[in-house]
Design a protein around this motif. Structure first.
Motif, mmCIF file in Angstrom:
data_model
loop_
_atom_site.group_PDB
_atom_site.id
_atom_site.type_symbol
_atom_site.label_atom_id
_atom_site.label_comp_id
_atom_site.label_asym_id
_atom_site.label_seq_id
_atom_site.Cartn_x
_atom_site.Cartn_y
_atom_site.Cartn_z
ATOM 1 N N ARG A 170 0.810 -1.218 0.000
ATOM 2 C CA ARG A 170 0.000 0.000 0.000
ATOM 3 C C ARG A 170 0.848 1.275 0.000
ATOM 4 N NH1 ARG A 170 -4.896 -2.287 0.566
ATOM 5 N NH2 ARG A 170 -5.102 -4.133 1.903
ATOM 6 N N SER A 171 2.146 1.115 0.179
ATOM 7 C CA SER A 171 3.077 2.241 0.054
ATOM 8 C C SER A 171 4.451 1.659 -0.275
ATOM 9 C CB SER A 171 3.149 3.049 1.354
ATOM 10 O OG SER A 171 3.947 2.374 2.320
ATOM 11 N N MET A 240 -0.108 -1.414 -7.972
ATOM 12 C CA MET A 240 -0.009 -0.501 -9.096
ATOM 13 C C MET A 240 0.238 0.914 -8.587
ATOM 14 S SD MET A 240 -3.209 -2.063 -11.269
ATOM 15 C CE MET A 240 -2.730 -1.271 -12.789
ATOM 16 N N GLY A 241 0.499 1.817 -9.527
ATOM 17 C CA GLY A 241 0.655 3.216 -9.169
ATOM 18 C C GLY A 241 -0.689 3.876 -8.932
ATOM 19 N N PRO A 242 -0.708 5.202 -8.758
ATOM 20 C CA PRO A 242 -1.975 5.918 -8.600
ATOM 21 C C PRO A 242 -2.838 5.755 -9.850
ATOM 22 C CG PRO A 242 -0.093 7.317 -8.049
ATOM 23 C CD PRO A 242 0.456 6.104 -8.708
ATOM 24 N N PRO A 243 -4.121 6.085 -9.783
ATOM 25 C CA PRO A 243 -4.978 5.980 -10.965
ATOM 26 C C PRO A 243 -4.360 6.647 -12.189
ATOM 27 C CG PRO A 243 -6.309 6.485 -9.052
ATOM 28 C CD PRO A 243 -4.880 6.551 -8.598
ATOM 29 N N LEU A 248 4.927 2.058 -11.973
ATOM 30 C CA LEU A 248 5.931 3.095 -11.724
ATOM 31 C C LEU A 248 7.278 2.722 -12.323
ATOM 32 C CD1 LEU A 248 5.296 4.091 -7.996
ATOM 33 C CD2 LEU A 248 4.115 4.841 -10.050
ATOM 34 N N TYR A 249 7.589 1.444 -12.320
ATOM 35 C CA TYR A 249 8.953 1.039 -12.652
ATOM 36 C C TYR A 249 9.130 0.658 -14.122
ATOM 37 C CZ TYR A 249 7.169 -3.720 -12.614
ATOM 38 O OH TYR A 249 6.459 -4.855 -12.908
ATOM 39 N N GLN A 250 8.065 0.290 -14.819
ATOM 40 C CA GLN A 250 8.155 0.027 -16.253
ATOM 41 C C GLN A 250 6.814 0.367 -16.899
ATOM 42 O OE1 GLN A 250 9.816 -3.760 -17.328
ATOM 43 N NE2 GLN A 250 10.504 -2.990 -19.288
ATOM 44 N N ILE A 308 -6.600 -5.261 -5.936
ATOM 45 C CA ILE A 308 -5.676 -4.288 -6.511
ATOM 46 C C ILE A 308 -5.398 -3.204 -5.475
ATOM 47 C CG2 ILE A 308 -5.356 -2.520 -8.276
ATOM 48 C CD1 ILE A 308 -7.121 -4.233 -10.111
ATOM 49 N N THR A 309 -4.129 -2.998 -5.154
ATOM 50 C CA THR A 309 -3.725 -1.915 -4.255
ATOM 51 C C THR A 309 -2.979 -0.868 -5.069
ATOM 52 O OG1 THR A 309 -1.602 -2.939 -3.673
ATOM 53 C CG2 THR A 309 -3.526 -3.545 -2.349
ATOM 54 N N ARG A 310 -3.075 0.382 -4.649
ATOM 55 C CA ARG A 310 -2.440 1.465 -5.409
ATOM 56 C C ARG A 310 -1.530 2.295 -4.504
ATOM 57 N NH1 ARG A 310 -3.938 2.258 -10.496
ATOM 58 N NH2 ARG A 310 -5.853 1.265 -11.255
ATOM 59 N N LEU A 311 -0.377 2.619 -5.052
ATOM 60 C CA LEU A 311 0.508 3.556 -4.371
ATOM 61 C C LEU A 311 -0.045 4.964 -4.534
ATOM 62 C CD1 LEU A 311 3.932 2.062 -5.535
ATOM 63 C CD2 LEU A 311 2.690 1.599 -3.419
ATOM 64 N N SER A 312 0.471 5.901 -3.760
ATOM 65 C CA SER A 312 -0.037 7.277 -3.777
ATOM 66 C C SER A 312 0.855 8.182 -4.613
ATOM 67 C CB SER A 312 -0.098 7.816 -2.350
ATOM 68 O OG SER A 312 1.229 7.986 -1.842
ATOM 69 N N GLN A 313 0.390 9.404 -4.855
ATOM 70 C CA GLN A 313 1.208 10.381 -5.560
ATOM 71 C C GLN A 313 2.453 10.717 -4.738
ATOM 72 O OE1 GLN A 313 0.739 11.326 -8.697
ATOM 73 N NE2 GLN A 313 2.698 12.401 -8.556
ATOM 74 N N ASP A 314 2.346 10.699 -3.412
ATOM 75 C CA ASP A 314 3.526 10.902 -2.559
ATOM 76 C C ASP A 314 4.562 9.810 -2.810
ATOM 77 O OD1 ASP A 314 2.486 13.168 -1.405
ATOM 78 O OD2 ASP A 314 1.726 12.146 0.386
ATOM 79 N N ASP A 315 4.100 8.563 -2.989
ATOM 80 C CA ASP A 315 5.016 7.471 -3.282
ATOM 81 C C ASP A 315 5.721 7.699 -4.620
ATOM 82 O OD1 ASP A 315 4.564 5.833 -0.992
ATOM 83 O OD2 ASP A 315 2.674 5.161 -1.852
#
Length: 368
Positions: A170-171, A240-243, A248-250, A308-315
């Motif tokens: 989640r982060s 996954m990244g934010p919506p 993020l990595y590829q 599905i979990t998403r990282l945040s814009q801060d991440d």
């Protein structure tokens, strides 16, 4: 009445001429019935599934589009040579052309690292189109490949890679201490900086490693392929990244069409132009078809209970801070890498994108 009939005949003649002109535009060089067909042996890196079928379907259209002058004989991954022997096979004439993941060329062309996605770099397919076709990336790629006896025809879009996990992510802090399969290189270095214990495994070994608990987390390609490999049976989560930012990595996994210089030079200029145009066609068709298959796969993951979990814009911002020095490190290993990366960096720092601020690159220098 006679005048009316004459006008109708004239209009029919014009319509026929227009159709003939359109046909000429659609296929820039049509062979005569007596011309001999040139058949290229072309191998893709897709071992099966939707990717291989899309490739074969496209190859099957070439002979008709060229009126029999050129034909593509398609082969799947490892049918003729292994993935890491593709370029030797092209240079030696065992294969005429290949459709590899562009990152595979980094062993002989270090700058190929920057001819495809880097962590937190260019994030959408159209940005790579701008890089290749608007900012000089294609010309540099062709220069570097020509030095290796090959012609880089153009990029082929695939889609982002995703992360499957046995535990929720989640982060970016949740990667710390996790045993994680990654493709190595720059991506592995970024996740190592985040505290993950990274390892490199071929795709065929990911499922058993997750099943046995040898690894907790694994990156691989997109949803359609990963579902077919059974990842929903051995993991409960997709990270996954934010919506709107799937990976993020590829975020943009690029393939390409590369041709042996000997085979390329045997084509007429008109047929060379046709192959370049068809590479655009294939890229669009391939990308859309892969995304369609992915949409169908999401429903299957959901039915299997995958969350599905998403990282945040801060991440995203924190991970960018980690990635930027690693970008510079890789770029400064090779003059051509620095040259390619400089184009992308300027684009990312421009008003068009704004992914990188001046503060992020403060104290870092490119050795051009």
């Amino acid at each position: 009445m006679k005048q009316l009939a004459t006008r109708r005949q004239a209009l029919r003649s014009l319509a026929g001429a227009g159709a003939a002109g359109a046909a000429t535009l659609a296929a820039p060089h049509i062979a005569s019935a007596q011309a001999q067909t040139t058949t290229w042996k072309i191998q893709t890196s897709w071992p099966g599934g939707a990717g291989l079928q899309i490739f074969k379907d496209w190859c099957a259209t070439i002979v008709e589009k060229t009126g029999g002058e050129l034909a593509f004989q398609p082969f799947g991954a490892n049918d003729v040579v292994g993935d890491f022997q593709l370029f030797d096979a092209v240079k030696n004439g065992v294969l005429d052309a290949v459709n590899p993941f562009t990152i595979y060329a980094q062993g002989i062309i270090p700058a190929a690292t920057f001819l495809t996605s880097i962590p937190l770099g260019l994030r959408n397919p159209h940005e790579f189109d701008v890089f290749y076709y608007g900012l000089g990336g294609l010309e540099i790629a062709r220069e570097l490949y020509a030095a290796q006896g090959m012609h880089f025809v153009g990029p082929v879009h695939h889609g982002p890679n995703i992360i499957h996990s046995k535990v929720p992510i989640r982060s970016i802090d949740d990667f710390r201490g996790r045993k994680m399969r990654l493709p190595g290189g720059m991506v592995a270095e970024v996740f190592s900086e985040l505290g993950a214990e990274t390892t490199v495994l071929p795709g065929s070994e990911i499922f058993p490693a997750l099943e046995k608990g040898t690894i907790d987390v694994a990156d691989y390609v997109g949803p359609a392929v990963n579902y077919a490999l059974g990842f929903s049976q051995v993991t409960k989560y997709i990270s996954m990244g934010p919506p709107g930012f799937m990976s993020l990595y590829q975020p943009v996994d690029i393939m390409d069409i590369t041709v042996g210089m000997g085979a390329w030079n045997k084509l007429s200029p008109q047929m060379q132009q046709f192959v370049e145009m068809e590479t655009h066609v294939y890229s669009d068709m391939h990308h859309a078809a892969i995304q369609k298959a992915d949409q169908e796969a999401w429903a299957k993951f959901e039915a299997d209970g995958t969350e599905i979990t998403r990282l945040s814009q801060d991440d995203v911002e924190l991970m960018t801070e980690v990635a930027v020095p690693i970008w510079f490190n890789y770029a400064n290993r090779d003059k051509d890498s620095a040259r390619v990366f400089k184009i992308q960096l300027d684009y990312m720092m421009s008003g068009s994108l704004g992914y990188v601020s001046p503060e992020l690159v403060e104290g870092l220098e490119l050795k051009l």
